[in-house]
Enzyme design. Sequence first.
Site, mmCIF file in Angstrom:
data_model
loop_
_atom_site.group_PDB
_atom_site.id
_atom_site.type_symbol
_atom_site.label_atom_id
_atom_site.label_comp_id
_atom_site.label_asym_id
_atom_site.label_seq_id
_atom_site.Cartn_x
_atom_site.Cartn_y
_atom_site.Cartn_z
ATOM 1 C CG ASN A 30 -1.752 1.219 1.348
ATOM 2 O OD1 ASN A 30 -1.797 2.026 0.418
ATOM 3 N ND2 ASN A 30 -2.451 1.368 2.466
ATOM 4 C CD1 TRP A 31 3.928 1.243 -2.560
ATOM 5 C CD2 TRP A 31 3.862 2.187 -4.605
ATOM 6 N NE1 TRP A 31 4.811 0.567 -3.362
ATOM 7 C CE2 TRP A 31 4.799 1.126 -4.622
ATOM 8 C CE3 TRP A 31 3.659 2.916 -5.771
ATOM 9 C CZ2 TRP A 31 5.525 0.786 -5.762
ATOM 10 C CZ3 TRP A 31 4.379 2.577 -6.918
ATOM 11 C CH2 TRP A 31 5.296 1.525 -6.908
ATOM 12 C CE LYS A 32 -0.254 3.274 4.764
ATOM 13 N NZ LYS A 32 -0.157 3.393 6.208
ATOM 14 C CG HIS A 80 -5.895 1.773 5.292
ATOM 15 N ND1 HIS A 80 -5.465 2.710 6.192
ATOM 16 C CD2 HIS A 80 -4.861 0.912 5.118
ATOM 17 C CE1 HIS A 80 -4.210 2.434 6.538
ATOM 18 N NE2 HIS A 80 -3.821 1.342 5.897
ATOM 19 C CD GLU A 93 -3.292 -2.084 7.705
ATOM 20 O OE1 GLU A 93 -2.156 -2.103 7.224
ATOM 21 O OE2 GLU A 93 -4.049 -1.109 7.588
ATOM 22 N N GLY A 141 2.313 2.309 10.926
ATOM 23 C CA GLY A 141 3.323 3.357 10.788
ATOM 24 C C GLY A 141 4.092 3.678 12.062
ATOM 25 C CB SER A 173 5.142 -1.927 12.194
ATOM 26 O OG SER A 173 4.709 -0.623 12.530
ATOM 27 N N GLY A 182 3.058 -1.121 4.304
ATOM 28 C CA GLY A 182 3.042 0.302 3.994
ATOM 29 C C GLY A 182 4.447 0.803 3.702
HETATM 30 P P1 13P Z 1 3.143 0.489 7.750
HETATM 31 O O1 13P Z 1 3.613 -0.785 7.132
HETATM 32 O O2 13P Z 1 3.884 1.695 7.329
HETATM 33 O O3 13P Z 1 3.005 0.349 9.247
HETATM 34 O O4 13P Z 1 1.640 0.732 7.203
HETATM 35 C C1 13P Z 1 0.716 -0.263 7.393
HETATM 36 C C2 13P Z 1 -0.449 0.038 6.562
HETATM 37 O O5 13P Z 1 -1.251 0.894 6.884
HETATM 38 C C3 13P Z 1 -0.601 -0.708 5.299
HETATM 39 O O6 13P Z 1 -1.864 -0.505 4.771
#
Ligand code: 13P
Length: 225
Positions: free
Chosen positions: A9-11, A102, A151, A157, A188, A209
């Site tokens: 998920n590149w956000k 999400h 999640e 994050g 994470s 992420g």
């Molecule tokens: P991180 O891997 O940066 O913790 O993000 C998790 C996430 O929200 C994936 O959708």
Amino acid sequence: MKELFIVANWKANMTSSEATKWLQRCQISNVIRRPADQISNKDIVICPPFTLLSMMRTQIEERKLPIKLGSQDVSPFPKGAYTGEIAADQLKEFVSYVIIGHHERRKYFREDDQMLANKVDMALASGIVPIYCVQDEHTIVPKGVSIVVYEPVFAIGTGEPDTPDNANSVATGIKEKAGVQTVLYGGSVTPDNVHSFMIMEHIDGVLVGSASLDPVSFGRIYTRS
Ligand code: 13P
């Protein structure tokens, strides 16, 4: 051997030139090796921002990379007069999957259970598979969802993942919901901890992420999972 999903998920990250470099790196350094993928049980899904879907589709085809595309969102409405939205019928040209529910959508955009159920309906009607995010085993999962991601909010994050044992026990509870066949863990995930989640009986993959933005680290997640 169970089928494993490795979903990135590149956000709201990556420009087209950054994404091109990411794909080049995958190809040149064999970070994600096609022959390994062909004989293995790992599905790689990248979910870039909408702006990159078209060029990613072209480049993945040209480079013959074993990568499927997903989007990070979909409109709860059909095609039509909904300014700023992108409908499932438009997305299906590009993606096989869509992330829905999400935590960041629920928190910053106030998406509620009804809206998320509408998004799931739209995706399914267009033949796109929803990857539905929940925060714990009590979160409602709409009808028709078969892939769920656990999640926990504290792990997103933060560099503080859940324990594999707890994630497995939550995944066990989620799999008791009607229709759910596959449960991924997100929060994470890194090259160092991915294996500890993947070996859990009820965890069928990961949603990654920040560690997915670097092709080397994402490649390590792939090879170590
Ligand atoms: P991180 O891997 O940066 O913790 O993000 C998790 C996430 O929200 C994936 O959708």
